[in-house]
Design a protein around this motif. Sequence first.
Motif, PDB file in Angstrom:
ATOM      1  N   PRO A 248      58.702  41.799  34.050  1.00 47.85           N
ATOM      2  CA  PRO A 248      57.374  41.966  33.745  1.00 47.85           C
ATOM      3  C   PRO A 248      56.315  41.363  34.682  1.00 47.85           C
ATOM      4  O   PRO A 248      56.865  40.018  35.223  1.00 47.85           O
ATOM      5  N   VAL A 249      55.353  42.062  35.260  1.00 49.75           N
ATOM      6  CA  VAL A 249      54.599  41.359  36.073  1.00 49.75           C
ATOM      7  C   VAL A 249      53.394  40.476  35.212  1.00 49.75           C
ATOM      8  O   VAL A 249      52.993  41.007  33.910  1.00 49.75           O
ATOM      9  N   GLN A 250      53.070  39.253  35.431  1.00 49.63           N
ATOM     10  CA  GLN A 250      52.462  38.342  34.827  1.00 49.63           C
ATOM     11  C   GLN A 250      50.851  38.533  35.427  1.00 49.63           C
ATOM     12  O   GLN A 250      50.094  38.230  34.589  1.00 49.63           O
ATOM     13  N   GLU A 251      50.789  38.621  36.494  1.00 47.87           N
ATOM     14  CA  GLU A 251      49.298  38.496  37.212  1.00 47.87           C
ATOM     15  C   GLU A 251      49.137  39.240  38.329  1.00 47.87           C
ATOM     16  O   GLU A 251      50.358  39.440  39.342  1.00 47.87           O
ATOM     17  N   ILE A 252      48.172  40.018  38.445  1.00 50.15           N
ATOM     18  CA  ILE A 252      47.925  40.558  39.989  1.00 50.15           C
ATOM     19  C   ILE A 252      46.987  39.434  40.688  1.00 50.15           C
ATOM     20  O   ILE A 252      45.862  38.995  40.227  1.00 50.15           O
ATOM     21  N   MET A 253      47.564  39.028  41.777  1.00 51.95           N
ATOM     22  CA  MET A 253      46.824  38.047  42.548  1.00 51.95           C
ATOM     23  C   MET A 253      45.831  38.573  43.336  1.00 51.95           C
ATOM     24  O   MET A 253      46.127  39.537  44.237  1.00 51.95           O
ATOM     25  N   LEU A 254      44.747  37.756  43.642  1.00 53.75           N
ATOM     26  CA  LEU A 254      43.459  38.215  44.442  1.00 53.75           C
ATOM     27  C   LEU A 254      43.256  37.109  45.239  1.00 53.75           C
ATOM     28  O   LEU A 254      43.309  36.033  45.012  1.00 53.75           O
ATOM     29  N   SER A 255      42.674  37.635  46.432  1.00 54.74           N
ATOM     30  CA  SER A 255      41.839  36.495  47.356  1.00 54.74           C
ATOM     31  C   SER A 255      40.587  37.485  47.863  1.00 54.74           C
ATOM     32  O   SER A 255      40.573  38.488  48.375  1.00 54.74           O
ATOM     33  N   SER A 256      39.477  36.623  47.220  1.00 56.61           N
ATOM     34  CA  SER A 256      37.945  37.468  47.786  1.00 56.61           C
ATOM     35  C   SER A 256      37.915  38.739  47.343  1.00 56.61           C
ATOM     36  O   SER A 256      37.964  39.812  48.127  1.00 56.61           O
ATOM     37  N   ARG A 257      38.603  39.001  46.140  1.00 50.46           N
ATOM     38  CA  ARG A 257      38.451  40.368  45.526  1.00 50.46           C
ATOM     39  C   ARG A 257      39.456  41.346  46.272  1.00 50.46           C
ATOM     40  O   ARG A 257      39.235  42.737  46.364  1.00 50.46           O
ATOM     41  N   LYS A 258      40.567  40.808  46.956  1.00 52.60           N
ATOM     42  CA  LYS A 258      41.548  41.948  47.770  1.00 52.60           C
ATOM     43  C   LYS A 258      42.749  41.266  46.988  1.00 52.60           C
ATOM     44  O   LYS A 258      43.045  40.194  46.793  1.00 52.60           O
ATOM     45  N   VAL A 259      43.497  42.403  46.850  1.00 55.64           N
ATOM     46  CA  VAL A 259      44.829  42.232  46.332  1.00 55.64           C
ATOM     47  C   VAL A 259      45.775  41.478  47.234  1.00 55.64           C
ATOM     48  O   VAL A 259      45.854  41.895  48.282  1.00 55.64           O
ATOM     49  N   THR A 260      46.427  40.515  46.836  1.00 54.83           N
ATOM     50  CA  THR A 260      47.577  39.634  47.919  1.00 54.83           C
ATOM     51  C   THR A 260      48.829  39.912  47.264  1.00 54.83           C
ATOM     52  O   THR A 260      49.825  39.609  47.963  1.00 54.83           O
ATOM     53  N   GLY A 261      49.028  40.195  45.940  1.00 57.79           N
ATOM     54  CA  GLY A 261      50.358  40.494  45.665  1.00 57.79           C
ATOM     55  C   GLY A 261      50.396  40.345  44.165  1.00 57.79           C
ATOM     56  O   GLY A 261      49.405  40.619  43.351  1.00 57.79           O
ATOM     57  N   ILE A 262      51.522  40.073  43.478  1.00 55.40           N
ATOM     58  CA  ILE A 262      51.813  39.906  42.130  1.00 55.40           C
ATOM     59  C   ILE A 262      52.463  38.636  41.713  1.00 55.40           C
ATOM     60  O   ILE A 262      53.400  38.278  42.592  1.00 55.40           O
ATOM     61  N   THR A 263      52.738  38.317  40.513  1.00 57.45           N
ATOM     62  CA  THR A 263      53.586  37.280  40.068  1.00 57.45           C
ATOM     63  C   THR A 263      54.466  38.005  38.876  1.00 57.45           C
ATOM     64  O   THR A 263      53.930  38.633  38.051  1.00 57.45           O
ATOM     65  N   SER A 264      55.704  37.573  39.224  1.00 56.79           N
ATOM     66  CA  SER A 264      56.786  37.944  38.082  1.00 56.79           C
ATOM     67  C   SER A 264      58.123  37.035  37.758  1.00 56.79           C
ATOM     68  O   SER A 264      58.291  36.434  38.996  1.00 56.79           O
ATOM     69  N   ARG A 265      58.232  36.789  36.785  1.00 58.77           N
ATOM     70  CA  ARG A 265      59.185  35.672  36.304  1.00 58.77           C
ATOM     71  C   ARG A 265      58.854  34.458  37.149  1.00 58.77           C
ATOM     72  O   ARG A 265      59.813  33.956  37.686  1.00 58.77           O
ATOM     73  N   GLY A 266      57.449  34.144  37.141  1.00 59.91           N
ATOM     74  CA  GLY A 266      57.141  32.926  37.895  1.00 59.91           C
ATOM     75  C   GLY A 266      57.081  32.816  39.472  1.00 59.91           C
ATOM     76  O   GLY A 266      56.646  31.816  39.895  1.00 59.91           O
ATOM     77  N   GLN A 267      57.372  34.065  39.841  1.00 59.97           N
ATOM     78  CA  GLN A 267      57.643  33.877  41.357  1.00 59.97           C
ATOM     79  C   GLN A 267      56.233  34.820  41.882  1.00 59.97           C
ATOM     80  O   GLN A 267      55.938  35.935  41.329  1.00 59.97           O
ATOM     81  N   PHE A 268      55.737  34.378  43.119  1.00 53.05           N
ATOM     82  CA  PHE A 268      54.742  35.115  43.863  1.00 53.05           C
ATOM     83  C   PHE A 268      55.496  36.302  44.773  1.00 53.05           C
ATOM     84  O   PHE A 268      56.377  35.978  45.524  1.00 53.05           O
ATOM     85  N   HIS A 269      54.947  37.553  44.574  1.00 55.53           N
ATOM     86  CA  HIS A 269      55.501  38.473  45.527  1.00 55.53           C
ATOM     87  C   HIS A 269      54.404  39.238  46.349  1.00 55.53           C
ATOM     88  O   HIS A 269      53.454  39.825  45.659  1.00 55.53           O
ATOM     89  N   PRO A 270      54.442  39.003  47.726  1.00 56.88           N
ATOM     90  CA  PRO A 270      53.163  39.480  48.444  1.00 56.88           C
ATOM     91  C   PRO A 270      53.154  41.013  48.636  1.00 56.88           C
ATOM     92  O   PRO A 270      54.316  41.612  48.702  1.00 56.88           O
ATOM     93  N   ALA A 271      51.907  41.454  48.730  1.00 55.12           N
ATOM     94  CA  ALA A 271      51.755  42.919  49.041  1.00 55.12           C
ATOM     95  C   ALA A 271      50.468  43.306  49.363  1.00 55.12           C
ATOM     96  O   ALA A 271      49.618  42.515  49.245  1.00 55.12           O
ATOM     97  N   ASP A 272      50.249  44.381  50.347  1.00 53.64           N
ATOM     98  CA  ASP A 272      49.227  45.106  50.838  1.00 53.64           C
ATOM     99  C   ASP A 272      48.464  45.727  49.702  1.00 53.64           C
ATOM    100  O   ASP A 272      47.232  45.769  50.114  1.00 53.64           O
ATOM    101  N   ALA A 273      49.231  46.377  49.099  1.00 55.91           N
ATOM    102  CA  ALA A 273      48.587  47.193  47.953  1.00 55.91           C
ATOM    103  C   ALA A 273      49.197  47.041  46.747  1.00 55.91           C
ATOM    104  O   ALA A 273      50.591  46.988  46.748  1.00 55.91           O
TER     105      ALA A 273
END
Length: 491
Positions: A248-273
């Motif tokens: 399950p994805v827990q959060e969509i991570m943002l930096s200055s209103r831009k997506v940087t990735g998601i967290t799932s199972r407590g881990q960050f996964h970076p993404a461009d989109a």
Amino acid sequence: MPKLIVIGAGVAGIATAIRAAVQGYDVTVFEQNSYPGGKLAEIRENGFRFDAGPSLFTMPQYVDELFLLAGKNPRDYFTCSKLDLVCNYFYEDGTSISAWADADRFAREVAAHTADNAVAVKKFLAKSGEIYGITSPVFLERSLHKVRSYLNLQTLRSLLRLPAIDPFRTMNEANSRRFRDAKTIQLFNRYATYNGSDPYQAPATLNVIPHLEHHFGAWFPQGGMYNITRALVRLAEELQVTFEYNAPVQEIMLSSRKVTGITSRGQFHPADAVVSNMDVYFTYTRLLKKIRPPKHILRQERSSSALIFYWGISGAVGESLDLHNIFFSEDYAAEFNAIWKAQRIYEDPTVYVNISAKLEAADAPPGCENWFVMINVPADSGQDWEQLTNEARKHVLTKLSRNLGKDVASAIVSESVLGPRGIGKNTSSYRGSIYGTSSNSKYAAFLRHANRSATVHGLYFAGGSVHPGGGIPLALLSAKIVAGMLRQVKR
Ligand code: FAD
């Protein structure tokens, strides 16, 4: 290689992943369940196989398109056959009408069993085709939220013809003018339920839906509906898409209103989109807690939900039935009033019985059939579902036994039940609605959430809760629209 993360392996999530992989994205799909498909899942128990959700397959060309895009032959992955008989309709006075795919035959059948003539039915179907011709390029195949969508000749031409799509009266008003017989009106009003709406409120534009069945056809995928999911996952994996299950994805991570990735199972996964295939309501309320959600979107009326009994049936109780069967309520207006105004289940519900074993013998043990028995119910707003389900079960059994002249209850050898809460839990669908927002308003098409976030860069939405709407064909079109946006970003 740009990195794309898709949240959810529903049919729209998988389709987006396939399209993005073909465009050269490195794609990972995070799915909360241990299986793909979302609503397009299956249930196996006691020797029976059931498709858990969708049972009617229309517009298979949108599935085929995904294989062709990847340079593959769709028939190497899944086959489907066009139905001659789309649906059997049963009325309480003993009338039954077979809806043949062939428009002439269907029109003659309606004329033989009602006070309406074949010409009226053919005219209705021609109107349905006209609405499709106008709405398809504008409302279905494009984003309604990009100025560029409105700046081409085809769209402008369609917009000029808007009155012809009949948006200013309800389906029931339009159908009551077109037909004399209450049975014909009920038959065509029923199409509003194909996207979880109410024919007494929804605009007559939804009369576009019969065109899908009587022009493009109703289809049956060999091996059942779940084979669509299987085939698409196989294709996606061949394109190097990675599926993470129980993730399950827990959060969509943002930096200055831009997506940087998601967290799932407590881990960050970076993404461009990131593309969310999760219900847009929960995407905002659960995964994007730090930004202000678009309140008008979250307040929108939801589509209806469903109560489904998956019954293993022993013996010849369903001899007179086919793949798709409808047992109509005697008072359709009262039924929709109960669902939409009183938010309860009607005592004499219209009952849909789907029996895939009619075409796929392996779906049930010898001498048995797998009955998927579904009624329309309101979305979850805190009702006592245990009590409502028990009452509905009795009403459904009485109705089916009365209409079939056989005791259905004593033929049940296996049973499970899925209602709004279960649908909501299994797929994180807000209030367990099955088609996202309802289409009861004439503005619904314009108010549905866009396929791209207006405030978060790099965040996209695909699936039944966003534009262009619910149902497999539209969910697949949402993936196509998102892929078009991703292609432009990549350039
Ligand atoms: P979903 O199938 O809802 O998939 C969303 C996915 O996202 C799910 O797998 C979910 O687990 C996952 N997810 C959610 N949150 C997270 C998270 N935080 N992290 C990771 N994963 C997450 N359509 C038809 O065309 N014909 C029919 O006959 C028909 N009948 C239906 C009958 C029923 C009972 C139901 C329930 C639906 C029916 N539909 C039908 C509608 C159709 O099933 C849907 O419109 C379509 O499958 C929606 O696909 P989707 O990809 O948008 O979303």
